[in-house]
Scaffold this motif. Structure first.
Motif, short mmCIF file in Angstrom:
data_model
loop_
_atom_site.label_atom_id
_atom_site.label_comp_id
_atom_site.label_asym_id
_atom_site.label_seq_id
_atom_site.Cartn_x
_atom_site.Cartn_y
_atom_site.Cartn_z
N GLY A 293 -4.84 -1.08 1.58
CA GLY A 293 -5.99 -1.64 2.26
C GLY A 293 -6.14 -1.04 3.64
O GLY A 293 -5.20 -0.45 4.18
N ALA A 294 -7.32 -1.19 4.23
CA ALA A 294 -7.58 -0.57 5.52
C ALA A 294 -6.67 -1.13 6.61
O ALA A 294 -6.12 -0.39 7.43
CB ALA A 294 -9.06 -0.76 5.91
N GLN A 295 -6.49 -2.45 6.65
CA GLN A 295 -5.64 -3.05 7.67
C GLN A 295 -4.18 -2.66 7.44
O GLN A 295 -3.44 -2.39 8.40
CB GLN A 295 -5.79 -4.58 7.66
CG GLN A 295 -7.15 -5.08 8.10
CD GLN A 295 -7.40 -4.83 9.58
OE1 GLN A 295 -6.48 -4.59 10.36
NE2 GLN A 295 -8.67 -4.89 9.97
N GLY A 296 -3.75 -2.65 6.19
CA GLY A 296 -2.37 -2.28 5.90
C GLY A 296 -2.08 -0.84 6.24
O GLY A 296 -1.00 -0.51 6.75
N ALA A 297 -3.03 0.05 5.97
CA ALA A 297 -2.85 1.45 6.32
C ALA A 297 -2.76 1.63 7.82
O ALA A 297 -1.94 2.42 8.33
CB ALA A 297 -3.99 2.29 5.75
N ALA A 298 -3.59 0.90 8.57
CA ALA A 298 -3.53 0.99 10.03
C ALA A 298 -2.22 0.42 10.56
O ALA A 298 -1.64 0.97 11.51
CB ALA A 298 -4.72 0.24 10.64
N ALA A 299 -1.74 -0.66 9.96
CA ALA A 299 -0.46 -1.22 10.39
C ALA A 299 0.68 -0.25 10.13
O ALA A 299 1.59 -0.10 10.96
CB ALA A 299 -0.21 -2.55 9.67
N LEU A 300 0.65 0.43 8.98
CA LEU A 300 1.68 1.43 8.70
C LEU A 300 1.57 2.58 9.68
O LEU A 300 2.59 3.11 10.16
CB LEU A 300 1.56 1.94 7.27
CG LEU A 300 2.53 3.07 6.89
CD1 LEU A 300 3.98 2.65 7.09
CD2 LEU A 300 2.30 3.51 5.44
#
Length: 222
Positions: free
Chosen positions: A28-35
């Protein structure tokens, strides 16, 4: 006295939909940014732990994201903007700024969590006898480049994000008469399949955004 070798960390602001977009189908977009933020923190931490000299966080699209400003407060850190142009133009600009003040510099991205302080130290030491040093990426690019002088021909007109980057770079090094050293290759994190090289807790930092991606603990990098 050991010669200073600044480390330039090329990083994108960890903004959903801007950072690590090829991982969005898995995280997901938020998960990718968090990673992306985890990867950035790891890269900065290893650069500081290497104690080679100043660490320059070279940011895109600008220096205004709170995560970037937070790291600027760490001892030994400075921020700079990548500026306009393709990746090659931005890399040349970053090297020019640092090499104008020092006789050598390393540059890394934030996509290769296997790069640690010890590897950075070996790369810096290689510049004692070589014009350039590289840590290739398994996918055909490279995760680290170190130079003793600015060499724009290594970057201009390069077909970035292809499996030919390191091979084309070797040809350009030979054409420029530059002596280079290559250290063992590492994996970088671009596609969902690459998440096997990431500690599983880093992939869960997005608080469940998007679909979860399970990483085998036996094969995750520590």
């Amino acid at each position: 006295m050991k010669t200073s070798c600044p480390v330039i960390v090329m990083a994108k602001a960890p903004v959903a939909g801007f950072a690590k977009t090829r991982l969005i189908p898995a995280l997901g977009a938020q998960g990718a940014a968090a990673l992306a933020e985890c990867l950035m923190e790891h890269a900065i931490g290893q650069a500081l732990d290497a104690r080679l000299g100043p660490v320059v966080l070279c940011c895109a699209p600008d220096m205004n994201h709170p995560a970037l400003a937070r790291h600027a407060a760490w001892p030994g850190m400075t921020l700079s903007a990548q500026g306009e142009g393709d990746l090659g133009a931005r890399m040349v600009r970053a090297f020019d700024r640092v090499l104008a003040r020092t006789g050598r510099a390393l540059m890394i991205g934030t996509d290769a969590p296997a790069l640690d302080a010890a590897m950075l130290g070996r790369a810096a030491a290689a510049l004692d006898d070589a014009d350039a040093v590289f840590i290739p990426a398994i996918d055909g690019g490279y995760a680290l480049i170190g130079l003793r002088r600015a060499t724009p021909t290594l970057f201009s007109g390069m077909a970035w994000s292809t499996a030919r980057v390191m091979a084309d770079t070797r040809e350009r090094l030979a054409a420029a008469g530059l002596r280079h050293v290559e250290l063992p290759p590492v994996a970088d994190i671009d596609e969902p399949v690459d998440l096997i090289h990431v500690p599983p807790e880093w992939c869960s930092r997005g608080h469940g955004a998007g679909r979860s991606h399970q990483v085998s603990p036996q094969r995750a990098m520590t």
